[in-house]
Enzyme design. Structure first.
Site, PDB file in Angstrom:
ATOM      1  N   SER A   1      -1.321  -7.269  -0.853  1.00 31.47           N
ATOM      2  CA  SER A   1      -1.305  -8.250  -1.957  1.00 31.47           C
ATOM      3  C   SER A   1      -0.870  -9.593  -1.393  1.00 31.47           C
ATOM      4  O   SER A   1      -0.121  -9.641  -0.398  1.00 31.47           O
ATOM      5  CB  SER A   1      -0.308  -7.825  -3.033  1.00 31.47           C
ATOM      6  OG  SER A   1      -0.136  -8.861  -3.989  1.00 31.47           O
TER       7      SER A   1
ATOM      8  N   TYR B   1       8.760  -4.842  -5.606  1.00 29.86           N
ATOM      9  CA  TYR B   1       7.296  -4.755  -5.438  1.00 29.86           C
ATOM     10  C   TYR B   1       6.814  -5.709  -4.349  1.00 29.86           C
ATOM     11  O   TYR B   1       6.089  -5.302  -3.434  1.00 29.86           O
ATOM     12  CB  TYR B   1       6.575  -5.054  -6.751  1.00 29.86           C
ATOM     13  CG  TYR B   1       5.076  -5.146  -6.550  1.00 29.86           C
ATOM     14  CD1 TYR B   1       4.319  -3.996  -6.322  1.00 29.86           C
ATOM     15  CD2 TYR B   1       4.409  -6.381  -6.536  1.00 29.86           C
ATOM     16  CE1 TYR B   1       2.946  -4.073  -6.099  1.00 29.86           C
ATOM     17  CE2 TYR B   1       3.048  -6.462  -6.317  1.00 29.86           C
ATOM     18  CZ  TYR B   1       2.322  -5.301  -6.100  1.00 29.86           C
ATOM     19  OH  TYR B   1       0.958  -5.381  -5.870  1.00 29.86           O
TER      20      TYR B   1
HETATM   21  N1  NAP Z   1      -3.537  -6.043 -10.318  1.00 27.56           N
HETATM   22  C1  NAP Z   1      -3.033  -6.939  -9.502  1.00 27.56           C
HETATM   23  O1  NAP Z   1      -2.759  -8.088  -9.903  1.00 27.56           O
HETATM   24  C2  NAP Z   1      -2.829  -6.609  -8.046  1.00 27.56           C
HETATM   25  C3  NAP Z   1      -2.697  -7.669  -7.143  1.00 27.56           C
HETATM   26  C4  NAP Z   1      -2.519  -7.379  -5.799  1.00 27.56           C
HETATM   27  C5  NAP Z   1      -2.479  -6.070  -5.364  1.00 27.56           C
HETATM   28  N2  NAP Z   1      -2.599  -5.058  -6.265  1.00 27.56           N
HETATM   29  C6  NAP Z   1      -2.542  -3.684  -5.755  1.00 27.56           C
HETATM   30  O2  NAP Z   1      -3.755  -3.038  -6.042  1.00 27.56           O
HETATM   31  C7  NAP Z   1      -3.540  -1.625  -6.047  1.00 27.56           C
HETATM   32  C8  NAP Z   1      -4.210  -1.045  -7.269  1.00 27.56           C
HETATM   33  O3  NAP Z   1      -3.564  -1.533  -8.438  1.00 27.56           O
HETATM   34  P1  NAP Z   1      -4.380  -1.994  -9.728  1.00 27.56           P
HETATM   35  O4  NAP Z   1      -4.106  -3.423  -9.937  1.00 27.56           O
HETATM   36  O5  NAP Z   1      -5.783  -1.541  -9.647  1.00 27.56           O
HETATM   37  O6  NAP Z   1      -3.551  -1.234 -10.871  1.00 27.56           O
HETATM   38  P2  NAP Z   1      -3.877   0.068 -11.759  1.00 27.56           P
HETATM   39  O7  NAP Z   1      -5.088  -0.167 -12.589  1.00 27.56           O
HETATM   40  O8  NAP Z   1      -2.592   0.390 -12.414  1.00 27.56           O
HETATM   41  O9  NAP Z   1      -4.236   1.184 -10.678  1.00 27.56           O
HETATM   42  C9  NAP Z   1      -3.241   1.780  -9.874  1.00 27.56           C
HETATM   43  C10 NAP Z   1      -3.791   3.088  -9.362  1.00 27.56           C
HETATM   44  O10 NAP Z   1      -2.807   3.656  -8.473  1.00 27.56           O
HETATM   45  C11 NAP Z   1      -2.463   4.947  -8.951  1.00 27.56           C
HETATM   46  N3  NAP Z   1      -1.066   5.271  -8.654  1.00 27.56           N
HETATM   47  C12 NAP Z   1       0.018   4.498  -8.878  1.00 27.56           C
HETATM   48  N4  NAP Z   1       1.131   5.159  -8.486  1.00 27.56           N
HETATM   49  C13 NAP Z   1       0.726   6.355  -8.003  1.00 27.56           C
HETATM   50  C14 NAP Z   1       1.392   7.468  -7.451  1.00 27.56           C
HETATM   51  N5  NAP Z   1       2.728   7.503  -7.309  1.00 27.56           N
HETATM   52  N6  NAP Z   1       0.665   8.538  -7.068  1.00 27.56           N
HETATM   53  C15 NAP Z   1      -0.685   8.535  -7.210  1.00 27.56           C
HETATM   54  N7  NAP Z   1      -1.377   7.498  -7.731  1.00 27.56           N
HETATM   55  C16 NAP Z   1      -0.676   6.420  -8.112  1.00 27.56           C
HETATM   56  C17 NAP Z   1      -2.731   4.900 -10.444  1.00 27.56           C
HETATM   57  O11 NAP Z   1      -2.925   6.198 -10.942  1.00 27.56           O
HETATM   58  P3  NAP Z   1      -1.994   6.797 -12.121  1.00 27.56           P
HETATM   59  O12 NAP Z   1      -2.220   5.921 -13.312  1.00 27.56           O
HETATM   60  O13 NAP Z   1      -2.506   8.182 -12.251  1.00 27.56           O
HETATM   61  O14 NAP Z   1      -0.571   6.734 -11.620  1.00 27.56           O
HETATM   62  C18 NAP Z   1      -4.014   4.088 -10.474  1.00 27.56           C
HETATM   63  O15 NAP Z   1      -5.109   4.907 -10.159  1.00 27.56           O
HETATM   64  C19 NAP Z   1      -2.040  -1.416  -5.987  1.00 27.56           C
HETATM   65  O16 NAP Z   1      -1.670  -1.096  -4.662  1.00 27.56           O
HETATM   66  C20 NAP Z   1      -1.498  -2.782  -6.371  1.00 27.56           C
HETATM   67  O17 NAP Z   1      -0.225  -3.007  -5.830  1.00 27.56           O
HETATM   68  C21 NAP Z   1      -2.783  -5.303  -7.583  1.00 27.56           C
END
Ligand code: NAP
Length: 261
Positions: free
Chosen positions: A137, A150
């Site tokens: 990120s 985070y």
């Molecule tokens: N959205 C943003 O602004 C942003 C920006 C930069 C980076 N990111 C990164 O992008 C990645 C994906 O996030 P997203 O934004 O797409 O959010 P999201 O829609 O909440 O997706 C997160 C995914 O990770 C899974 N997950 C989380 N904790 C877990 C655990 N302990 N064990 C297994 N699965 C787990 C969730 O599944 P469950 O619901 O089943 O737990 C879900 O499939 C993350 O690494 C996040 O830090 C996000």
């Protein structure tokens, strides 16, 4: 391409990971996808509708048992691409956070990711073939006032990803770090950050972010920041004092900062 090459995508039930899984299917990979909640099975059904072979693992990847479950499901098969994307945030004042909740962020974003990469990466190196994409990120460049744990986990990921890429540069394996900015997923709701400025502002489309990351992985790039605004933000962050970055982050992430938006 061999139609039976396997891609493993973690956090594929929603958001960026789901879109990474869609990119993988479009590319012709068979999929093993993982997430913590039963929603992973719904995601798998949708992906099968794209004519893909999709297996699921429902497991908490913050735990060793969860990592074991995913490693067991791989069952010795060669993994052509590991997309280590599972992660979550946690908003609020660090000293007021529940310790177990803060540790779960670390155990998911760092420990679980590291373990999976060690297990799969060793096998890739032995075969001298494979691609690894890690979702970092732009938060990794910014001390995250009111998202302290985070942002720190993502600083680990950015550093770790570059170090690993260098260590195994001659192995035939590529390691790519995708660094998104604020993206329109369940992330902010799950992190309890919907009343913050960053939680309310306009965000990037997860499909666009995933495509940028997937393409970078396929080209073997070491890292990619998705979107020009985020590229500018990281460039500016690299020459801004950490104290100023933390103060700026407070304005976007402090609980209640989004109420007047
Ligand atoms: N959205 C943003 O602004 C942003 C920006 C930069 C980076 N990111 C990164 O992008 C990645 C994906 O996030 P997203 O934004 O797409 O959010 P999201 O829609 O909440 O997706 C997160 C995914 O990770 C899974 N997950 C989380 N904790 C877990 C655990 N302990 N064990 C297994 N699965 C787990 C969730 O599944 P469950 O619901 O089943 O737990 C879900 O499939 C993350 O690494 C996040 O830090 C996000």
């Amino acid at each position: 391409m061999n139609p039976h090459q396997l891609a493993v995508v973690t956090g594929a039930s929603s958001g960026i990971g789901y879109e990474l899984a869609r990119c993988s299917v479009r590319h012709g990979f068979d999929l093993l996808i993982a997430a913590d909640e039963p929603d992973i099975h719904r995601a798998a059904q949708e992906l099968r509708g794209m004519n893909a072979e999709v297996e699921t693992v429902e497991a908490d990847l913050a735990t060793e048992a969860g990592g074991d479950a995913l490693w067991g499901a791989i069952a010795g098969r060669p993994v052509a691409a590991l997309l280590a994307n599972a992660g979550h945030g946690l908003g609020g004042a660090c000293l007021e956070q529940d310790f177990a909740a803060a540790r779960h962020v670390i155990d998911t974003n760092i420990t679980g990711t590291l373990r999976l990469i060690q297990l799969v990466g060793r096998d890739m190196v032995a075969r001298r073939s494979g691609r690894i994409l890690i979702t970092g990120s732009i938060a990794g460049f910014i001390p995250g006032s009111f998202s302290a744990v985070y942002n720190s986990t993502k600083a680990f990921i950015v550093s770790f990803s570059h170090a690993l890429a260098d260590e195994i540069a001659d192995s035939g394996i590529t390691v790519t770090c995708l660094m998104p900015g604020a993206t329109d997923t369940r992330f902010f709701a799950r992190a309890g950050m919907l009343d913050t400025k960053v939680g309310r502002e306009e965000k990037d489309d997860p499909a666009d972010v995933a495509k940028i990351g997937f393409d970078a992985m396929m080209s073997g790039e070491r890292d990619v920041v998705s979107g020009w605004k985020n590229k500018v933000q990281t460039a500016v962050a690299s020459i801004t004092p950490a104290s100023l970055l933390a103060a700026q982050h407070r304005k976007k992430a402090e609980p209640g900062s989004g109420r007047d938006e």
